[in-house]
Scaffold this active site. Structure first.
Site, mmCIF file in Angstrom:
data_model
loop_
_atom_site.group_PDB
_atom_site.id
_atom_site.type_symbol
_atom_site.label_atom_id
_atom_site.label_comp_id
_atom_site.label_asym_id
_atom_site.label_seq_id
_atom_site.Cartn_x
_atom_site.Cartn_y
_atom_site.Cartn_z
ATOM 1 N N CYS A 95 -3.473 0.234 7.052
ATOM 2 C CA CYS A 95 -2.629 1.430 6.961
ATOM 3 C C CYS A 95 -2.876 2.378 8.121
ATOM 4 C CB CYS A 95 -2.861 2.128 5.629
ATOM 5 S SG CYS A 95 -2.291 1.134 4.225
ATOM 6 N N GLU A 109 0.703 4.054 1.564
ATOM 7 C CA GLU A 109 1.015 4.596 2.885
ATOM 8 C C GLU A 109 2.139 3.820 3.554
ATOM 9 O OE1 GLU A 109 -3.600 4.757 2.562
ATOM 10 O OE2 GLU A 109 -1.961 3.525 1.796
ATOM 11 N N HIS A 141 0.848 -1.193 0.000
ATOM 12 C CA HIS A 141 0.000 0.000 0.000
ATOM 13 C C HIS A 141 0.882 1.241 0.000
ATOM 14 C CE1 HIS A 141 -4.043 -1.769 1.462
ATOM 15 N NE2 HIS A 141 -3.297 -2.745 0.967
#
Length: 175
Positions: free
Chosen positions: A108, A77, A75
């Site tokens: 996240c 993030e 991801h």
């Protein structure tokens, strides 16, 4: 849509570490959205993130790489906060701001709480999977041991439209 700050009035100890700087956040959000325009053709959802230090310098950058890297942790993030932590030589990001095009998911958001991120600024809200106010709010959960400021809705319409268009193309509704 105007930026919406999370409700800190009810819990006064949950104040952002950094003051909102809407011009700066709009600048970074537009930059991230331009990057997302160029990505998304490799199968990954076009989401990008940047970590800014206390002097508003970029110290971490990431975009979704789950499909490309075959990594469930790919991801935007997580990539950005990993880079920032390595650059700072510290896992505590108390005086940093994460700017991301989509409201973080539970994984996240949990990592942001664990990294002690000072503030999170996001574009599009995610009512189905967002964990900073969408379907749940991990920043304001009683178990959160860290006060993290949250500002949502920065360049929200552009970020939402970009994601809607990507999903329509993905489903073959637009050529």
């Amino acid at each position: 849509m105007a930026p919406q700050e999370s409700s800190n009035a009810e819990r006064p100890y949950r104040q952002p570490y950094l003051q909102p700087n809407s011009q700066l956040y709009r600048h970074w959000m537009r930059r991230l959205l331009r990057h997302c325009d160029r990505m998304g053709h490799d199968g990954d959802i076009p989401v990008a993130a940047v970590v800014l230090d206390a002097k508003n310098r970029c110290i971490g950058w990431g975009s979704n790489r789950r499909h490309q890297a075959q990594d469930p942790l790919g991801h935007a993030e997580l990539i950005a906060i990993g880079q920032a932590a390595r650059l700072l030589g510290d896992w505590r990001l108390n005086h940093c701001t994460l700017v991301v095009t989509l409201e973080p998911c539970p994984m996240c958001a949990g990592a942001l709480v664990q990294a002690r991120m000072g503030q999170v600024v996001f574009g599009a809200q995610d009512p189905k999977r967002g964990a900073l106010g969408g379907c749940l709010d991990l920043a304001d959960h009683p178990s959160a041991h860290h006060a993290m400021g949250v500002i949502g809705g920065v360049e929200a319409e552009a970020a939402s439209q970009q994601l809607r268009l990507w999903f329509k193309r993905r489903r073959g509704q637009i050529c």
